[in-house]
Scaffold this active site. Structure first.
Site, PDB file in Angstrom:
ATOM      1  N   CYS A  46      -8.130  10.645 -13.080  1.00  0.00           N
ATOM      2  CA  CYS A  46      -7.132  11.692 -12.927  1.00  0.00           C
ATOM      3  C   CYS A  46      -7.056  12.137 -11.516  1.00  0.00           C
ATOM      4  O   CYS A  46      -6.011  12.850 -11.007  1.00  0.00           O
ATOM      5  CB  CYS A  46      -7.600  12.983 -13.594  1.00  0.00           C
ATOM      6  SG  CYS A  46      -9.050  13.785 -13.255  1.00  0.00           S
ATOM      7  N   GLU A 106     -18.554  15.286  -8.079  1.00  0.00           N
ATOM      8  CA  GLU A 106     -18.289  15.211  -9.403  1.00  0.00           C
ATOM      9  C   GLU A 106     -19.266  14.320 -10.067  1.00  0.00           C
ATOM     10  O   GLU A 106     -19.240  13.103  -9.553  1.00  0.00           O
ATOM     11  CB  GLU A 106     -16.676  14.826  -9.614  1.00  0.00           C
ATOM     12  CG  GLU A 106     -16.511  13.427  -8.953  1.00  0.00           C
ATOM     13  CD  GLU A 106     -14.936  12.971  -9.434  1.00  0.00           C
ATOM     14  OE1 GLU A 106     -14.667  12.936 -10.736  1.00  0.00           O
ATOM     15  OE2 GLU A 106     -14.206  12.617  -8.500  1.00  0.00           O
ATOM     16  N   GLY A 177      -7.491  14.729 -26.775  1.00  0.00           N
ATOM     17  CA  GLY A 177      -7.974  13.575 -26.222  1.00  0.00           C
ATOM     18  C   GLY A 177      -9.399  13.570 -26.282  1.00  0.00           C
ATOM     19  O   GLY A 177      -9.839  14.501 -26.062  1.00  0.00           O
ATOM     20  N   VAL A 181     -13.222  12.109 -20.172  1.00  0.00           N
ATOM     21  CA  VAL A 181     -12.916  13.625 -19.968  1.00  0.00           C
ATOM     22  C   VAL A 181     -12.946  14.593 -21.275  1.00  0.00           C
ATOM     23  O   VAL A 181     -13.693  15.601 -20.905  1.00  0.00           O
ATOM     24  CB  VAL A 181     -11.735  13.814 -19.111  1.00  0.00           C
ATOM     25  CG1 VAL A 181     -11.542  15.292 -18.726  1.00  0.00           C
ATOM     26  CG2 VAL A 181     -11.688  12.837 -17.687  1.00  0.00           C
TER      27      VAL A 181
END
Length: 399
Positions: A46, A106, A177, A181
């Site tokens: 993303c 992250e 989804g 993620v």
């Protein structure tokens, strides 16, 4: 040569969308790129799109080839970066450790790079150089996290979305989804307080969690449940919009987090008075409370990256002579096998000890005589001193 072509992280989302690669096109894209490069790995998340490649023959048009293979508009070249060799290697090591990201430190990127490598491996688009580089990078990422203990202060777009959703009073969540993620977002929701969680998937069997407050719904039925939630987190890999403005309730306050690239949420949603929409760029700008702490810890562990950069460079240099090492071993086999055959044929007709001595001496002479011959030749060419230094290192220091 090893290189990487990537989209600059500071580029606006609407441009990044045009330079993204959706998962279902990974393998076909790898095959197209493989026609122009020796090896290829595609990393598309993303927050980033990067193409790692290697080739032996010089190719000054490699960037144009990549743009053409991916059907990208070459007018967007200015939004990309291109690193070669040491810079490319350093970039990958930093990325996998959480540097050079919109969200510093992250914790998703390690698994994302591992997945990208595994796809390339199964597609046979990597062999020697990128295979070794990504293996070392993954090991580097794991060691970096262990030494820095970043797992104690995890951060990701999913964790920020869930935390911010709670700050907005979110009690009833919907996650669209259930990939890397989405499953992470669900994990964060389940670990805190909430009343209801709807997980929207195309294949309900992929969700193996059980909680009385959780409902798994089919993708086509998502619109029926918008009225029951106050926080939507969308993170599908669809190439088109999945949350339309006309489907959302008009008189209920909802906060929507779009973590997908290309975007999942209709841009018209941004203009709805009762809905707050945050895309991945908005989320990346949220400076969570642990940001500075992670930055200090990460900078104190840069030595891990430097270690693996040195190891890979050492491997590259030694791998260049691998064919010669193989040939040397073959030559060694020829020398001893020829003498072994002689020994087997004569061991019953002669004194065994004397024969063994002759064979061993013959084996030794095969190398010594050749070394003497080469030393004489190099001396006549003015390279005797360098040749002697190598011969001394081989024979005089041998034990």
């Amino acid at each position: 040569m090893i290189g990487v072509l990537g989209v600059k992280t500071e580029v606006k989302l609407d441009i990044r969308e045009k330079l993204s690669i959706i998962p279902k096109r990974y393998e076909s894209s790898l095959m197209k790129l493989k026609e122009k490069c020796d090896e290829v790995v595609i990393l598309s998340t993303c927050n980033r799109t990067e193409v790692y490649y290697s080739y032996k023959k010089h190719n000054e048009n490699i960037i144009s080839h990549i743009f053409k293979c991916l059907n990208w508009d070459e007018n967007y070249k200015k939004y990309t970066f291109h690193y070669k060799d040491d810079e490319a290697i350093n970039h990958l090591m930093r990325v996998i450790c959480g540097f050079d990201s919109l969200i510093l430190g992250e914790d998703q990127i390690l698994s994302q790079i591992k997945q990208a490598y595994e796809i390339a491996l199964s597609s046979k688009s990597v062999n020697r150089d990128l295979n070794k580089l990504f293996q070392m990078a993954i090991t580097c990422g794991k060691e970096f996290r262990n030494k820095s203990q970043l797992y104690k202060i995890p951060v990701s777009s999913a964790s920020i979305a869930v935390n911010e959703g709670r700050k907005h009073g979110g009690k009833n969540f919907m996650v669209l989804g259930y990939g890397a993620v989405g499953s992470l977002a669900v994990k964060y929701i389940l670990s805190g307080e909430f009343d209801k969680l709807y997980i929207v998937v195309r294949n309900p069997s992929v969700v193996d969690l059980r909680d009385d407050r959780m409902t798994i719904i089919n993708f086509n039925e998502r619109g029926k449940y918008y009225k029951d939630v106050d926080c939507i987190i969308s993170c599908t890999s669809a190439p088109h919009v999945v949350v339309d403005a006309f489907e959302l309730p008009k008189h209920k306050n909802i906060v929507v987090y779009d973590l997908a690239v290309p975007r999942d949420v209709d841009e018209e949603v941004r203009y709805m008075k009762n809905v707050k929409l945050y895309d991945i760029d908005n989320i990346s700008c949220i400076n969570d409370e642990n940001c500075s702490k992670r930055e200090d810890i990460m900078n104190n562990n840069l030595f891990v990256i430097e270690k693996y950069e040195r190891e890979f460079e050492k491997w590259r240099k030694t791998s260049e002579i691998s064919p010669h090492i193989v040939n040397l071993k073959k030559k060694g086999d020829e020398v001893y096998k020829k003498r072994l055959t002689t020994f087997k044929n004569k061991k019953y007709t002669k004194d065994v000890d004397a024969l063994a001595e002759i064979m061993l001496k013959s084996t030794s002479n095969a190398y010594i005589n050749k070394a003497i011959e080469v030393l004489k030749e190099e001396q006549l060419k003015g390279r005797g001193e360098e040749c002697l230094r190598i011969i001394e290192k081989i024979f005089y220091s041998a034990q």
